[in-house]
Design an enzyme around this catalytic site. Structure first.
Site, PDB file in Angstrom:
ATOM      1  N   GLY A  43       0.860  -1.180   0.000  1.00  0.00           N
ATOM      2  CA  GLY A  43       0.000   0.000   0.000  1.00  0.00           C
ATOM      3  C   GLY A  43       0.898   1.232   0.000  1.00  0.00           C
ATOM      4  O   GLY A  43       1.812   1.335   0.825  1.00  0.00           O
ATOM      5  N   ASP A 232      -1.249   4.637  -6.319  1.00  0.00           N
ATOM      6  CA  ASP A 232       0.174   4.418  -6.041  1.00  0.00           C
ATOM      7  C   ASP A 232       1.025   5.584  -6.513  1.00  0.00           C
ATOM      8  O   ASP A 232       2.112   5.828  -5.994  1.00  0.00           O
ATOM      9  CB  ASP A 232       0.653   3.123  -6.686  1.00  0.00           C
ATOM     10  CG  ASP A 232       0.126   1.952  -5.901  1.00  0.00           C
ATOM     11  OD1 ASP A 232      -1.004   1.529  -6.164  1.00  0.00           O
ATOM     12  OD2 ASP A 232       0.824   1.518  -4.964  1.00  0.00           O
TER      13      ASP A 232
HETATM   14  O1  MRU Z   1       0.586  -4.135  -4.739  1.00  0.00           O
HETATM   15  P1  MRU Z   1      -0.031  -3.384  -3.601  1.00  0.00           P
HETATM   16  O2  MRU Z   1      -0.917  -4.214  -2.755  1.00  0.00           O
HETATM   17  O3  MRU Z   1       1.003  -2.615  -2.794  1.00  0.00           O
HETATM   18  O4  MRU Z   1      -0.944  -2.288  -4.325  1.00  0.00           O
HETATM   19  C1  MRU Z   1      -1.656  -1.383  -3.534  1.00  0.00           C
HETATM   20  C2  MRU Z   1      -2.563  -0.508  -4.296  1.00  0.00           C
HETATM   21  O5  MRU Z   1      -2.612  -0.531  -5.498  1.00  0.00           O
HETATM   22  C3  MRU Z   1      -3.367   0.479  -3.505  1.00  0.00           C
HETATM   23  O6  MRU Z   1      -4.584   0.746  -4.124  1.00  0.00           O
HETATM   24  C4  MRU Z   1      -2.581   1.796  -3.375  1.00  0.00           C
HETATM   25  O7  MRU Z   1      -1.287   1.560  -2.915  1.00  0.00           O
HETATM   26  C5  MRU Z   1      -3.258   2.758  -2.465  1.00  0.00           C
HETATM   27  S1  MRU Z   1      -3.206   2.258  -0.770  1.00  0.00           S
HETATM   28  C6  MRU Z   1      -3.854   3.513   0.161  1.00  0.00           C
END
Ligand code: MRU
Length: 335
Positions: A43, A232
């Site tokens: 996240g 992200d």
């Molecule tokens: O691969 P991840 O689980 O780290 O991806 C996370 C996401 O795509 C979330 O939607 C993003 O980081 C926002 S978290 C507040």
């Protein structure tokens, strides 16, 4: 959730949820890098705080005898952490913020170590505050009776506290608004099924799980009326978020449904366009396997990008801690 406790970074191993709540105790940069790479910590906002505390660990345990040596240790640690995951900008933003602060610092090495830890803690505290503000701002867009679709996990688990997309949902719920959530399972690593469903159930917020390929159907049937996701990286021309977000955005557009993105300013990277961002490609096993079980034809070629790119024309508004950005504001992103 993440905290610094006397030279140890404490957080939850998100790969074990929802079945087990395993607390991770991270004591060095290599352990931090491993946890990030393998999505124990994930996240975008949480990655920022984790990267910052990773540098704090490097400073805390450094045996450097001079300021220069300590700085060299920090640069080395930052390089290791930067090599873990390329897409979420928060990780790079947090490391560069601390490095900028310490480069050229002229105090003692003890003062320098304190500075690193203080700045890391500040980054974490600011994220907790930002999420509360995002929740408050975003709750204005939510009405009683709304059924909100979210993708991946942009909750408390993905941040220092409270969550971004789920922060908005949480804030609206705590204001007494009668809402419901549709969570997509989020293949291949199931952040929606494992983490979003877990968080919302735990908090008593009504949630219904669907597979990713049901999004078109629930929109066609008017089972949902709004979408909120996290991000992200927000660049001049797009929102980069978990793979599948673009599909959800196009479908929302087709059905005339608002598509909101909730993210702190630490996720904004307005010096870049989408084409300049590296989209992480992950291990093919994540696509060919369910847990450890092979489900695909053995040896089949696989594509596994972890994120996709949603052009801003599909985004109704971006909810940040300092307010809500609409289409008319997006034009200024390039200035
Ligand atoms: O691969 P991840 O689980 O780290 O991806 C996370 C996401 O795509 C979330 O939607 C993003 O980081 C926002 S978290 C507040």
């Amino acid at each position: 959730m993440i905290e610094w406790r006397d030279g140890t970074v404490i957080t939850i191993d998100q790969t074990k949820l929802p079945h087990e709540t395993v607390i991770l105790e991270i004591k060095n940069v290599d352990e931090m890098a491993e946890a990030i790479k393998n999505l124990r910590i994930r996240g975008a906002p949480l990655l920022g705080a984790a990267a910052a505390f990773g540098l704090a660990l490097a400073a805390f345990y450094s045996k450097a005898k001079s300021n220069e040596q300590l700085l060299a240790d920090l640069e080395k640690a930052a390089k290791i952490i930067k090599s873990t995951r390329p897409t979420a900008v928060n990780l790079f933003w947090a490391l560069d913020r601390i490095l900028t602060k310490v480069r050229g610092f002229s105090g003692t090495d003890h003062e320098l170590k304190t500075l690193v830890l203080q700045e890391a803690q500040r980054i974490a505290d600011e994220d907790a505050e930002a999420n509360r503000a995002i929740g408050k701002n975003g709750a204005e867009l939510i009405n009683s009776g709304d059924v909100i679709l979210t993708h991946c996990n942009a909750g408390e688990l993905a941040t220092v506290e409270y969550g971004t997309a789920l922060g908005v949902i949480r804030a609206a719920w705590s204001q007494g608004k009668k809402i419901r959530v549709i969570a997509t399972e989020t293949r291949p690593l199931l952040q929606g099924a494992r983490l979003t469903a877990y968080e919302l159930k735990r908090d008593g917020i009504p949630v219904t799980l669907i597979t990713d390929n049901m999004v078109g159907y629930v929109m066609y049937r008017r089972i949902v009326n709004k979408v909120i996701v996290g991000a992200d990286r927000i660049v001049q021309d797009a929102v980069i978020n978990k793979i599948g977000t673009f599909t959800v955005a196009v479908l929302a557009h087709e059905h005339g449904l608002p598509f909101y993105v909730a993210a702190p300013k630490s996720t904004f990277d307005l010096t870049r366009k989408a084409e300049e961002v590296i989209i992480e490609e992950r291990n093919p096993d994540e696509v060919t396997h369910f847990s450890a079980q092979l489900v695909a034809a053995k040896g089949v070629e696989v594509l596994n990008p972890a994120f996709d790119i949603t052009p801003l024309k599909y985004v109704t508004a971006i909810i940040a801690e300092d307010g809500i950005y609409y289409q008319r504001d997006f034009a200024k992103f390039e200035e």
